[in-house]
Write a protein that holds these residues in place. Structure first.
Motif, PDB file in Angstrom:
ATOM      1  N   GLY A 152     -69.858 -50.994 -15.297  1.00  0.00           N
ATOM      2  CA  GLY A 152     -69.340 -52.414 -15.364  1.00  0.00           C
ATOM      3  C   GLY A 152     -70.894 -52.909 -14.498  1.00  0.00           C
ATOM      4  O   GLY A 152     -71.922 -52.504 -15.320  1.00  0.00           O
ATOM      5  N   ASN A 153     -70.916 -52.923 -13.816  1.00  0.00           N
ATOM      6  CA  ASN A 153     -72.117 -52.226 -12.383  1.00  0.00           C
ATOM      7  C   ASN A 153     -72.771 -51.576 -11.975  1.00  0.00           C
ATOM      8  O   ASN A 153     -73.984 -51.449 -11.460  1.00  0.00           O
ATOM      9  CB  ASN A 153     -72.615 -54.228 -11.542  1.00  0.00           C
ATOM     10  CG  ASN A 153     -72.222 -54.580 -12.143  1.00  0.00           C
ATOM     11  OD1 ASN A 153     -73.052 -55.279 -13.637  1.00  0.00           O
ATOM     12  ND2 ASN A 153     -71.590 -55.661 -11.862  1.00  0.00           N
ATOM     13  N   ASN A 154     -72.067 -50.696 -11.905  1.00  0.00           N
ATOM     14  CA  ASN A 154     -72.489 -49.408 -11.061  1.00  0.00           C
ATOM     15  C   ASN A 154     -72.368 -48.053 -12.758  1.00  0.00           C
ATOM     16  O   ASN A 154     -72.563 -48.218 -13.615  1.00  0.00           O
ATOM     17  CB  ASN A 154     -71.057 -48.723 -10.541  1.00  0.00           C
ATOM     18  CG  ASN A 154     -70.678 -49.207 -10.017  1.00  0.00           C
ATOM     19  OD1 ASN A 154     -71.754 -49.718  -8.955  1.00  0.00           O
ATOM     20  ND2 ASN A 154     -69.806 -49.916  -9.845  1.00  0.00           N
ATOM     21  N   SER A 155     -73.354 -47.502 -12.385  1.00  0.00           N
ATOM     22  CA  SER A 155     -73.976 -45.970 -13.037  1.00  0.00           C
ATOM     23  C   SER A 155     -74.143 -44.683 -12.328  1.00  0.00           C
ATOM     24  O   SER A 155     -75.221 -44.792 -11.009  1.00  0.00           O
ATOM     25  CB  SER A 155     -75.503 -46.491 -14.239  1.00  0.00           C
ATOM     26  OG  SER A 155     -76.641 -46.834 -12.830  1.00  0.00           O
ATOM     27  N   THR A 204     -65.820 -50.166 -21.381  1.00  0.00           N
ATOM     28  CA  THR A 204     -66.385 -50.776 -20.614  1.00  0.00           C
ATOM     29  C   THR A 204     -67.922 -49.974 -20.115  1.00  0.00           C
ATOM     30  O   THR A 204     -68.739 -50.396 -20.210  1.00  0.00           O
ATOM     31  CB  THR A 204     -65.979 -51.367 -19.297  1.00  0.00           C
ATOM     32  OG1 THR A 204     -65.083 -50.138 -18.164  1.00  0.00           O
ATOM     33  CG2 THR A 204     -65.373 -52.695 -19.971  1.00  0.00           C
ATOM     34  N   THR A 212     -72.464 -45.554 -17.439  1.00  0.00           N
ATOM     35  CA  THR A 212     -72.421 -46.645 -16.955  1.00  0.00           C
ATOM     36  C   THR A 212     -70.957 -47.613 -17.267  1.00  0.00           C
ATOM     37  O   THR A 212     -70.826 -47.451 -18.198  1.00  0.00           O
ATOM     38  CB  THR A 212     -73.592 -48.274 -17.425  1.00  0.00           C
ATOM     39  OG1 THR A 212     -74.794 -47.298 -17.419  1.00  0.00           O
ATOM     40  CG2 THR A 212     -73.423 -49.000 -16.568  1.00  0.00           C
TER      41      THR A 212
END
Length: 284
Positions: free
Chosen positions: A201-204, A169, A199
């Motif tokens: 998931g929703n974090n980067s 992911t 990145t």
């Protein structure tokens, strides 16, 4: 640049070129970065790792690199499958997997090469390309010939994703816009700005990388002059923490000065293993 090489020499030249590219851009290592001279703090490891990865792209895939031709007799006739889509546009299709030469790893995916009739502009596009390593490559590198000094404008947008495993992911995007100019030392000079964004998931987490007259020369596998500034960015795009500066003006091949937050470290790039951004990242 020998403009005709991109198309007329592509059957032999490109498979090894892109193999080198994907291997060198590939996120190597998983942990600490023992430089042979000092151990960097973890944040500086990540920042220097991004610079090393992007430097390798420019070192191995550039208009002047004539050292990537494999023995012509070793090239398999059916791996990849070559299709001329239109005049000046070739597709190299490795399908779900094949070996381009005896003993080679299994390649898969596609590469599309486009060159205009004048040879001044060319693009290499990667589509789910894998050269047998743990990463799949998508995106493109575009070179546009400048008006003076044999310079080129570079636009790069490459994204790597693990080919398998628990980190699938995670993605790492390399972007760059700037100029590439051959120099009198058998190398090139790079100016411009790039970004490495990891990145999960929703974090980067992102690092902005600025090249200031970073030059290479024959006989050294690393830049020999110039500086690179790396700034970690917050999710909003604002600077996060102090910038890190990598200074190549040491007079020694592969030896750099890394400065951040008032501290300076001496690093031997030959012994530096770029940490894997997907391991434990992002952290913001």
């Amino acid at each position: 640049m020998q403009k005709h090489r991109i198309l007329s020499g592509v059957l032999v030249w490109l498979p090894v070129t892109v193999a080198s590219l994907s291997v060198l851009v590939a996120l190597s290592g998983c942990g600490g970065a023992s430089s042979g001279l000092t151990t960097l703090p973890e944040t500086q490891q990540q920042q220097l790792g991004g610079v090393v990865n992007m430097n390798n792209v420019f070192s191995q895939f550039n208009p002047n690199n004539d050292d990537l031709n494999p023995p012509q007799g070793q090239q398999q006739t059916n791996c990849p499958q070559y299709t001329q889509i239109t005049q000046g546009v070739l597709e190299l299709d490795y399908g779900t997997g094949c070996q381009p030469y005896p003993g080679a790893p299994t390649y898969s995916g596609k590469i599309i090469i486009a060159q205009d009739p004048t040879g001044a502009n060319f693009e290499v596009n990667f589509q789910n390309y894998n050269s047998g390593g743990p990463y799949t490559l998508n995106g493109s590198i575009i070179y546009s010939q400048g008006s003076t000094n044999g310079s080129y404008t570079i636009t790069m947008d490459l994204t790597q994703t693990p080919a398998s495993g628990t980190l699938q992911t995670c993605s790492v995007q390399f972007q760059f816009s700037g100029t590439y100019t051959p120099n009198n030392n058998g190398g090139y000079t790079l100016n411009g700005q790039g970004t490495q964004t990891t990145t999960v998931g929703n974090n980067s987490i992102s690092y902005q990388i600025t090249y200031n007259n970073v030059s290479t020369s024959s006989g050294c596998n690393y830049p020999t002059s110039g500086t690179t500034t790396v700034q970690q960015l917050a999710p909003t795009g604002a600077p996060l923490g102090p910038p890190t500066t990598i200074n190549y003006n040491t007079g020694q091949c592969g030896i750099v000065q890394v400065s951040s937050g008032g501290n300076t470290f001496t690093v031997n790039l030959a012994n530096f293993n770029a940490p894997n951004p997907c391991q434990g990242a992002p952290r913001i």
